[in-house]
Design a protein around this motif. Structure first.
Motif, mmCIF file in Angstrom:
data_model
loop_
_atom_site.group_PDB
_atom_site.id
_atom_site.type_symbol
_atom_site.label_atom_id
_atom_site.label_comp_id
_atom_site.label_asym_id
_atom_site.label_seq_id
_atom_site.Cartn_x
_atom_site.Cartn_y
_atom_site.Cartn_z
ATOM 1 N N HIS A 168 0.857 -1.186 0.000
ATOM 2 C CA HIS A 168 0.000 0.000 0.000
ATOM 3 C C HIS A 168 0.889 1.229 0.000
ATOM 4 C CE1 HIS A 168 -3.340 -2.683 0.895
ATOM 5 N NE2 HIS A 168 -2.657 -3.148 1.926
ATOM 6 N N LEU A 169 0.409 2.306 -0.611
ATOM 7 C CA LEU A 169 1.238 3.492 -0.844
ATOM 8 C C LEU A 169 0.725 4.694 -0.066
ATOM 9 C CD1 LEU A 169 3.594 4.713 -2.565
ATOM 10 C CD2 LEU A 169 1.838 5.376 -4.228
ATOM 11 N N LEU A 170 1.650 5.420 0.561
ATOM 12 C CA LEU A 170 1.342 6.679 1.236
ATOM 13 C C LEU A 170 2.036 7.807 0.480
ATOM 14 C CD1 LEU A 170 0.168 8.280 3.654
ATOM 15 C CD2 LEU A 170 2.297 7.776 4.888
ATOM 16 N N ILE A 171 1.262 8.788 0.042
ATOM 17 C CA ILE A 171 1.810 9.945 -0.666
ATOM 18 C C ILE A 171 1.661 11.159 0.239
ATOM 19 C CG2 ILE A 171 1.776 11.311 -2.778
ATOM 20 C CD1 ILE A 171 0.242 9.072 -4.145
ATOM 21 N N GLU A 172 2.783 11.737 0.627
ATOM 22 C CA GLU A 172 2.775 12.881 1.540
ATOM 23 C C GLU A 172 3.350 14.092 0.830
ATOM 24 O OE1 GLU A 172 3.997 12.498 5.797
ATOM 25 O OE2 GLU A 172 5.548 13.938 5.185
ATOM 26 N N ASP A 173 2.560 15.157 0.773
ATOM 27 C CA ASP A 173 3.039 16.369 0.120
ATOM 28 C C ASP A 173 2.077 17.515 0.407
ATOM 29 O OD1 ASP A 173 4.700 17.974 -1.539
ATOM 30 O OD2 ASP A 173 5.050 16.251 -2.847
ATOM 31 N N VAL A 174 2.424 18.695 -0.069
ATOM 32 C CA VAL A 174 1.560 19.862 0.087
ATOM 33 C C VAL A 174 0.361 19.715 -0.844
ATOM 34 C CG1 VAL A 174 3.475 21.355 0.752
ATOM 35 C CG2 VAL A 174 2.866 21.137 -1.669
ATOM 36 N N PRO A 175 -0.741 20.431 -0.583
ATOM 37 C CA PRO A 175 -1.911 20.334 -1.454
ATOM 38 C C PRO A 175 -1.621 20.817 -2.873
ATOM 39 C CG PRO A 175 -2.480 21.356 0.657
ATOM 40 C CD PRO A 175 -0.988 21.273 0.601
ATOM 41 N N GLY A 176 -2.291 20.174 -3.834
ATOM 42 C CA GLY A 176 -2.294 20.682 -5.193
ATOM 43 C C GLY A 176 -1.171 20.229 -6.099
ATOM 44 N N VAL A 177 -0.400 19.202 -5.709
ATOM 45 C CA VAL A 177 0.713 18.777 -6.568
ATOM 46 C C VAL A 177 0.409 17.500 -7.347
ATOM 47 C CG1 VAL A 177 2.492 19.924 -5.207
ATOM 48 C CG2 VAL A 177 1.842 17.572 -4.634
ATOM 49 N N GLY A 178 -0.805 16.945 -7.184
ATOM 50 C CA GLY A 178 -1.205 15.813 -8.014
ATOM 51 C C GLY A 178 -1.350 14.491 -7.292
ATOM 52 N N LYS A 179 -1.436 14.509 -5.959
ATOM 53 C CA LYS A 179 -1.566 13.254 -5.205
ATOM 54 C C LYS A 179 -2.835 12.508 -5.607
ATOM 55 C CE LYS A 179 -1.512 15.165 -1.080
ATOM 56 N NZ LYS A 179 -1.448 16.592 -1.466
ATOM 57 N N THR A 180 -3.962 13.195 -5.539
ATOM 58 C CA THR A 180 -5.245 12.569 -5.858
ATOM 59 C C THR A 180 -5.355 12.247 -7.345
ATOM 60 O OG1 THR A 180 -6.244 13.821 -4.041
ATOM 61 C CG2 THR A 180 -7.746 12.815 -5.627
ATOM 62 N N THR A 181 -4.796 13.120 -8.178
ATOM 63 C CA THR A 181 -4.830 12.902 -9.630
ATOM 64 C C THR A 181 -4.128 11.604 -10.007
ATOM 65 O OG1 THR A 181 -4.879 15.289 -10.045
ATOM 66 C CG2 THR A 181 -4.188 13.879 -11.866
ATOM 67 N N LEU A 182 -3.011 11.308 -9.350
ATOM 68 C CA LEU A 182 -2.281 10.068 -9.641
ATOM 69 C C LEU A 182 -3.129 8.848 -9.302
ATOM 70 C CD1 LEU A 182 0.288 8.612 -10.491
ATOM 71 C CD2 LEU A 182 1.154 8.900 -8.161
#
Length: 303
Positions: A37-51
């Protein structure tokens, strides 16, 4: 390699959505192919949900999204039994977790009680509701996103939950060329509606089988075991690399090698996935990345 062309096509299509982020896409595929399972941590708006949406659109699969908020309840995630007066019995209404791909969006916005509802699902592929255990669809893949903990209104994930994630990655801001494509609508969310599936779960399962059969030499296994043992001497890490993390390391290295078209695993494959597999699982003496890098550099690479 059997099935390699299909996974390459999946990789290329994801790159058309998340332009200029080949490393993040590769990590996503490594995690998927290794059964984690993958955890993507970053600031809003850089494409986490899009990926995550790009993967769901490119892979012929069902998809569930859970928007984590402070008032989210465990029943909203796993489901609930509701009494049906017409049938005079309780009927189970499954939550969004009953999908092959689940997006847990902004997971650190929810309380620990809601976060923990995913723990059994991620660890065992099942959930328990009203003392009845229900199996989740297989394969089962969670992509969780979270904003950095310095943002207000977040609840840090507990160690037990973090350890269930095979990898933690960040995406980062796009380079100028990729951002130009975003502004012109040639990448990003505007591309999602035009995507067609290029692979299905049979392709993923075939790739997993091929990866499991990839050769790992005794010398490389000794190298990995030496790294794990050295991590437990207290010089760099407060707690050493766990057996589960070591197992994930070798599986990630196998998947990395397979994606690169190799027929065997090398030390370079281990080094490539080292930080993404471990940085969220350990507590370092000092800076986490510096400690893990120093540990990696302390062990000679096998000839």
């Amino acid at each position: 390699m059997a099935g390699h062309e299909t996974i390459t096509a999946l990789q290329v299509q994801l790159a058309s959505v998340l332009a200029g982020k080949d490393d993040a896409i590769r990590s996503l595929l490594i995690t998927l192919l290794a059964g984690g399972h993958l955890l993507i941590e970053d600031v809003p708006g850089v494409g986490k949900t899009t990926l995550a949406h790009g993967l769901a659109s490119s892979l012929k699969s069902d998809f569930g999204r859970i928007q984590f908020t402070a008032d989210l309840l465990p029943a909203d995630i796993i489901g609930v039994e509701i009494f049906d007066p017409a049938k005079q019995q309780f009927l189970f209404h499954p939550g969004a977790v009953f999908n092959h791909i689940v997006l847990a969006d902004e997971i650190n916005r929810a309380t620990p009680k809601a976060q923990s509802a995913l723990l059994e699902a991620m660890a065992e592929g099942q959930v328990t509701i009203e003392r009845q255990t229900r199996a989740l669809p297989q394969p089962f893949f969670v992509i969780a996103t979270q904003n950095s903990n310095e943002h207000m209104g977040t609840f840090p994930l507990p160690e037990s939950q973090l350890d269930r994630f095979f990898m933690r990655i960040s995406i980062g801001y796009p380079n100028p060329e990729a951002e130009r494509k975003l502004l012109l609508g040639e990448a990003g969310q505007s591309r999602l509606s035009s995507l067609e599936p290029v692979a299905d779960w049979s392709d993923i399962l075939a790739a997993r089988q091929a990866i499991a059969e990839l050769h790992v030499s005794d010398a490389l296994l000794d190298y990995l075991l030496q790294l794990v043992r050295e991590s437990r001497n207290g010089q760099w890490l407060k707690q050493g690399i766990s057996p589960r993390a070591g197992h994930d390391l070798i599986n990630a290295a196998r998947a990395h090698a397979w994606l690169a078209g190799q027929s065997y695993v090398t030390a370079a494959d281990v080094q490539s996935i080292w930080l993404a597999c471990l940085s969220h699982r350990i507590e370092a003496v000092g800076d986490c990345h510096e400690a893990l890098t120093a540990l990696l550099e302390s062990i000679p690479v096998p000839a």
